[in-house]
Structure formats: C-alpha cells, structure tokens
Design an enzyme around this catalytic site. Structure first.
Site, mmCIF file in Angstrom:
data_model
loop_
_atom_site.group_PDB
_atom_site.id
_atom_site.type_symbol
_atom_site.label_atom_id
_atom_site.label_comp_id
_atom_site.label_asym_id
_atom_site.label_seq_id
_atom_site.Cartn_x
_atom_site.Cartn_y
_atom_site.Cartn_z
ATOM 1 N N GLY A 230 86.385 52.768 20.354
ATOM 2 C CA GLY A 230 85.474 52.270 19.324
ATOM 3 C C GLY A 230 85.361 53.197 18.131
ATOM 4 O O GLY A 230 85.354 52.755 16.977
ATOM 5 N N ASP A 266 90.785 66.396 29.532
ATOM 6 C CA ASP A 266 89.342 66.613 29.525
ATOM 7 C C ASP A 266 88.923 67.000 28.104
ATOM 8 O O ASP A 266 89.457 67.951 27.529
ATOM 9 C CB ASP A 266 89.004 67.739 30.510
ATOM 10 C CG ASP A 266 87.510 67.992 30.634
ATOM 11 O OD1 ASP A 266 86.750 67.630 29.711
ATOM 12 O OD2 ASP A 266 87.095 68.566 31.653
ATOM 13 N N ASP A 284 81.594 61.120 21.191
ATOM 14 C CA ASP A 284 80.491 60.303 21.709
ATOM 15 C C ASP A 284 80.528 60.332 23.236
ATOM 16 O O ASP A 284 80.556 59.296 23.890
ATOM 17 C CB ASP A 284 80.606 58.864 21.178
ATOM 18 C CG ASP A 284 79.404 58.003 21.563
ATOM 19 O OD1 ASP A 284 78.316 58.575 21.769
ATOM 20 O OD2 ASP A 284 79.559 56.774 21.658
ATOM 21 N N LYS A 313 73.041 62.916 23.406
ATOM 22 C CA LYS A 313 72.240 62.067 24.286
ATOM 23 C C LYS A 313 70.920 62.781 24.571
ATOM 24 O O LYS A 313 70.912 63.971 24.922
ATOM 25 C CB LYS A 313 72.986 61.786 25.591
ATOM 26 C CG LYS A 313 74.425 61.313 25.403
ATOM 27 C CD LYS A 313 74.533 60.015 24.611
ATOM 28 C CE LYS A 313 75.986 59.631 24.388
ATOM 29 N NZ LYS A 313 76.146 58.405 23.591
#
Length: 364
Positions: A230, A266, A284, A313
């Site tokens: 995205g 990773d 993100d 977050k």
C-alpha cells in the site's frame, strides 16, 4: 470569543486537551479544557480576554499533533429558535466585528464533529449554509477575494440542531479542509487501504508545489514492512524505485511496474545496498513505538536516507506522553549526530491508534 474549538478523532479528546494545555502554557497562556468523551472535539477556554485569538495566530497549526482543526469560538449558542437560527449567530459575529476584520473572511463552513451522532446533522448543515452565507454577506463579510492564505474562514460548529459554536480560523494557520478532513478516493489499483495513510501524509507534510522535486523518478525509496504494498504503491506512482522489505508477498501489480525490488528480509535488519543511499524511507510496521523510533534514528543518523514518513503505533494508555517521549528521543539523536532536521507529526484522518511522523534532514 475567547475559546478554542479543536476537532479530533473520537476517543482522542484527552490527548488534544493535554496538548493544547501544554502548548498554550509554553506561550504564557492559561486556561482549561472542557472534555466530553467521544465528542470529537475539545473546547479550550482561556482565562484572559483576547488570548484565544492570540493562540489561533501564534500556535503553528502544523505543530499540533492530535488536532484536526483550530477555531476561535463563542460560548455555545443554545436553544436556537427553529424559525430563526441566523439572528443569534449574526449577533455573535457583530459583537466581535469592531476589533476583528471580518471583511477579510472568505468562506463559511457549517460543520459537525466527526461522530456518527453528529453526522445526522450533516444534511441540515448543508441546507443551513446557504441562508447563513447570504446573511453574512449582507453584513459585508465573506467577500474577501485576495490571496486566500491571508484571510479567515468563518465556522459554525453544530452540536445539536438548536446549538452551535460560532467562530473563525485564520487561513494561513488552519486545516484547509472542511471539518479538517481531506476527502481522498481509494485508488482501485492499490494493494491495500493503508495506501491512503501515506497519500494523506504526503498531502499534509509536503507542499504541493514541492512534491515533484521531493518525490520523483530520479529517487530511490525503501519501504520497511512493505507487504502487500500500500505504501510502496504511493512511491512507485510518483516514479521512485523502491526496495520493498518484507518476508510477505508483494502485490503482482507492483512487480509489473518494474519499479520495485522485493527484499525478503527483516525490516529491522535491512540496510540499503552499498553505494545506493536511499532518498526516502517509509515504514508502517506494527511494533512498539520505541523500537520504530530507534530504527528510524539509525537510518537518519547513518544518512542512509534524508527524508522519511513513518507510523508510530500508540499504547492504550498515556498516548500523548509516549508520543512526546518518542519524538524527543529521535530529536536528541539527530542533534547528537550533527544533523539539522525538520520534524512534524500528525494524527491523520486515515490513522487510527497511531500517528504519522515526517522528518527531513540535512547537514548545512
């Protein structure tokens, strides 16, 4: 009019209240925030006359993280007669017109908070806008035709059909969007709805006239935690070649562009290929904010990139405190590395329990 109305996502009223209280106090302005849980806005009442207007002019709106809009407002006008809601609103503006240049107003926004209950008023607000605008224009207001950024916008924030706050915002220091919400259309070819977060971030943090210089086909981007793509989509759409870093699969449509290299690694261990410093880093990943800040700090301090947009977050509790701590930690690291930087953070409309941060660094 000595109050501020700050619009926000429902559930973040306490963060807005803490932020405006701190930000006002830094300028020697004191007051108290009225919080109604899940209202979608906060009212900050200043103790001294004229201070709400001062804050609306002096607090850089771009530096407020949790507020979607910044408006100077009146007391709540209640029990507005259904036969004539306009007269009490006009009277409020007439009270402030001697010391406020309402002739420099250019637009009227009749708004509600962004809640399911308030949205039931949206049809009423649309209908009410026309007669209210006509009445305001008869006063010689809303006719400002000069450079838009130098004028002001008039706001009516309806909390019920018979109750509203009347107020104004400065065009050079507010959100240019109705209700503080950019209306973005989901691109059908994008791999996930998360793409709207990065699109809104670019719209928020990068001036439109600079976008083609700062994001173009001569640049390299890295997307950490890219799957399914995205955010990568937004970079590729602007011409960048992107290293998409994720153990998961990327959308086939992105591979077909020839503008990505999928690195099945990773995101915390990946480093840019030698002699190929990235221009952009986007991230993100669902991870503790402290770990993300440390990762971004490593990339910027090592000068593996010079511009980044990333999400943090948020924890369930003490969200404002954690945001301040993380941003200060990153700022300290960049300063110790001898880098100059510009940092901006925003709780975007397309964010949920997260904020989006933009950092740009340079040496001289």
């Amino acid at each position: 009019m000595n109050k501020l109305a700050l619009y926000c996502r429902i559930g973040f009223e306490k963060e807005v209240a803490a932020e405006i209280t701190d930000t006002a106090a830094e300028r020697g302005v004191f007051g108290f925030a009225r919080i109604q849980e899940n209202a979608g806005y906060v009212i900050f009442e200043c103790y001294q006359p004229g201070e709400a207007d001062r804050l609306a002019r002096e607090i850089p709106f771009t530096q407020l993280i949790f507020a979607r809009q910044l408006v100077v407002v009146s007391d709540l006008l209640q029990n507005l007669p259904t036969t004539d809601r306009i007269t009490p609103i006009l009277q409020k503006y007439q009270e402030v017109s001697p010391h406020l240049k309402l002739q420099q107003s250019s637009e009227l926004w009749v708004e509600t908070a962004d809640t399911n209950e308030a949205k039931e008023l949206s049809a009423f607000c649309r209908k009410f806008t026309v007669p209210l605008r006509q009445a305001l224009k008869k006063q010689g207001w809303l006719n400002f035709k000069q450079i838009k950024d130098s004028g002001m916008t008039l706001h009516c924030l309806f909390v019920r059909s018979d109750a509203c706050y009347a107020g104004y915002s400065y065009n050079r220091n507010h959100s240019p969007y109705f209700m503080g919400i950019p209306r973005l259309k989901f691109p059908t070819e994008a791999p996930s709805r998360s793409t709207l977060k990065l699109e809104e971030a670019i719209l928020t943090f990068i001036p439109r006239e600079e976008e083609s210089k700062r994001l173009n086909e001569n640049m390299i981007g890295v997307d950490l935690g890219a799957c399914p793509g995205g955010w990568t989509y937004q970079l590729v759409k602007r011409g960048l070649f992107v290293y998409a870093v994720d153990h998961g699969k990327m959308a086939a449509s992105l591979h077909e562009t020839g503008r990505i290299e999928h690195c099945s690694e990773d995101g915390f261990k990946f480093q840019p290929p030698k002699r190929k410093k990235a221009d952009w880093l986007v991230c993100d990943m669902v991870e503790q904010p402290g770990r993300i800040v440390a990762l971004i700090g490593k990339w910027l301090s090592n000068e593996w990139c010079h511009e980044t947009i990333f999400n943090l977050k948020l924890p369930m509790k003490k969200r404002y405190t954690e945001v301040r701590r993380c941003l200060q930690k990153l700022a300290d690291e960049l300063t110790q590395s001898g880098l100059k930087f510009r940092m901006q953070a925003k709780h975007l409309y397309h964010d949920r329990e997260e904020i989006t941060v933009h950092v740009r660094t340079w040496r001289h």
